[in-house]
Design an enzyme around this catalytic site. Sequence first.
Site, PDB file in Angstrom:
ATOM      1  N   THR A  31       0.916  -1.122  -0.211  1.00  0.00           N
ATOM      2  CA  THR A  31      -0.005  -0.066   0.095  1.00  0.00           C
ATOM      3  C   THR A  31       0.864   1.201   0.146  1.00  0.00           C
ATOM      4  O   THR A  31       0.657   2.258  -0.875  1.00  0.00           O
ATOM      5  CB  THR A  31      -1.014   0.026   1.087  1.00  0.00           C
ATOM      6  OG1 THR A  31      -1.423  -1.262   1.273  1.00  0.00           O
ATOM      7  CG2 THR A  31      -2.077   0.881   0.978  1.00  0.00           C
ATOM      8  N   GLU A 105      10.012   1.497  11.125  1.00  0.00           N
ATOM      9  CA  GLU A 105       8.964   2.084  10.928  1.00  0.00           C
ATOM     10  C   GLU A 105       8.223   2.637  12.109  1.00  0.00           C
ATOM     11  O   GLU A 105       7.908   3.986  12.179  1.00  0.00           O
ATOM     12  CB  GLU A 105       7.952   1.026  10.385  1.00  0.00           C
ATOM     13  CG  GLU A 105       7.830   0.585   8.984  1.00  0.00           C
ATOM     14  CD  GLU A 105       6.867  -0.503   8.557  1.00  0.00           C
ATOM     15  OE1 GLU A 105       6.699  -0.731   7.496  1.00  0.00           O
ATOM     16  OE2 GLU A 105       6.480  -1.223   9.457  1.00  0.00           O
TER      17      GLU A 105
HETATM   18  C1  5RP Z   1       5.752  -3.666   6.885  1.00  0.00           C
HETATM   19  C2  5RP Z   1       4.341  -3.198   7.260  1.00  0.00           C
HETATM   20  C3  5RP Z   1       3.344  -3.006   6.131  1.00  0.00           C
HETATM   21  O1  5RP Z   1       2.805  -1.642   6.003  1.00  0.00           O
HETATM   22  C4  5RP Z   1       2.175  -3.935   6.422  1.00  0.00           C
HETATM   23  O2  5RP Z   1       2.569  -5.205   6.586  1.00  0.00           O
HETATM   24  C5  5RP Z   1       0.940  -3.822   5.376  1.00  0.00           C
HETATM   25  O3  5RP Z   1       1.560  -4.175   4.277  1.00  0.00           O
HETATM   26  P1  5RP Z   1       0.644  -4.182   2.736  1.00  0.00           P
HETATM   27  O4  5RP Z   1       0.360  -2.514   2.681  1.00  0.00           O
HETATM   28  O5  5RP Z   1       1.645  -4.725   1.859  1.00  0.00           O
HETATM   29  O6  5RP Z   1      -0.564  -4.772   2.983  1.00  0.00           O
HETATM   30  O7  5RP Z   1       3.934  -2.992   8.441  1.00  0.00           O
HETATM   31  O8  5RP Z   1       6.651  -3.669   7.950  1.00  0.00           O
END
Ligand code: 5RP
Length: 234
Positions: A31, A105
């Site tokens: 995303t 993050e």
């Molecule tokens: C990575 C994360 C991502 O933001 C989370 O896994 C969501 O991923 P996606 O947008 O591919 O569903 O925390 O460490």
Amino acid sequence: MEVDDEKVLAGRAAAGHVRAGQRLALGTGSTTSFAIRALAEKFPGGDQLSIVASSVATERLATELGLPVRPLEPGDHFDLMIDGADEVAPTLALTKGGGGALFREKFLARLSQELVIAVDHTKLVSKLGTHHPIPIEIVPFARAKLLHQLTERGFSPRLRADRTSGGPVLTDNGNEILDLYPENGVDDPARLDRELRVMPGVIETGIFVGLAHRIYVGLPDGTVQEILPSNTSA
Ligand code: 5RP
């Protein structure tokens, strides 16, 4: 509408929030990558932005799209961070780390004035830990002990393994990830976060409490829902 289309909508909405001149932190995941694509269209060449990335993958994508990424600097604070999530609770507590970038993050989120999260509708849950495991980043040396301790405490931990090699997934920091499966989800995310972080060998958890300021949710009908913390919600 496919879930990926919802991610595109949410990612674009998050990118729409960015203004020229801002210091920006970028999360990781599919995303977020849609948000980065939208940012590259909105700010060609990226010279109006100052960007730090939460992962090698995000840095690579942003750079390929012409958005310059710089290293973290001593005085850094960010106007905005854009990221995704694996679960979003009604309190806006989050589970993150599906992409393994949870330490960086959370580190960057804590330095950001505003954390904007973009998700598809499947990420909205009533309780964390019910649709996605709770990841923790650990020091590899401590793995055996932590697996034992966390099993004893009912978390059914699993070492995250690489689908191709079968070996442990290593984070950008050279650490491993344990995915925890609490039996009935997480009743008190802040407490669990504290409890896990004090265990020797645990670097960070994917539980984000009180960090998200705004959630954009791509919906199956092609619209985007904006969720704010309840005390500031319109
Ligand atoms: C990575 C994360 C991502 O933001 C989370 O896994 C969501 O991923 P996606 O947008 O591919 O569903 O925390 O460490």
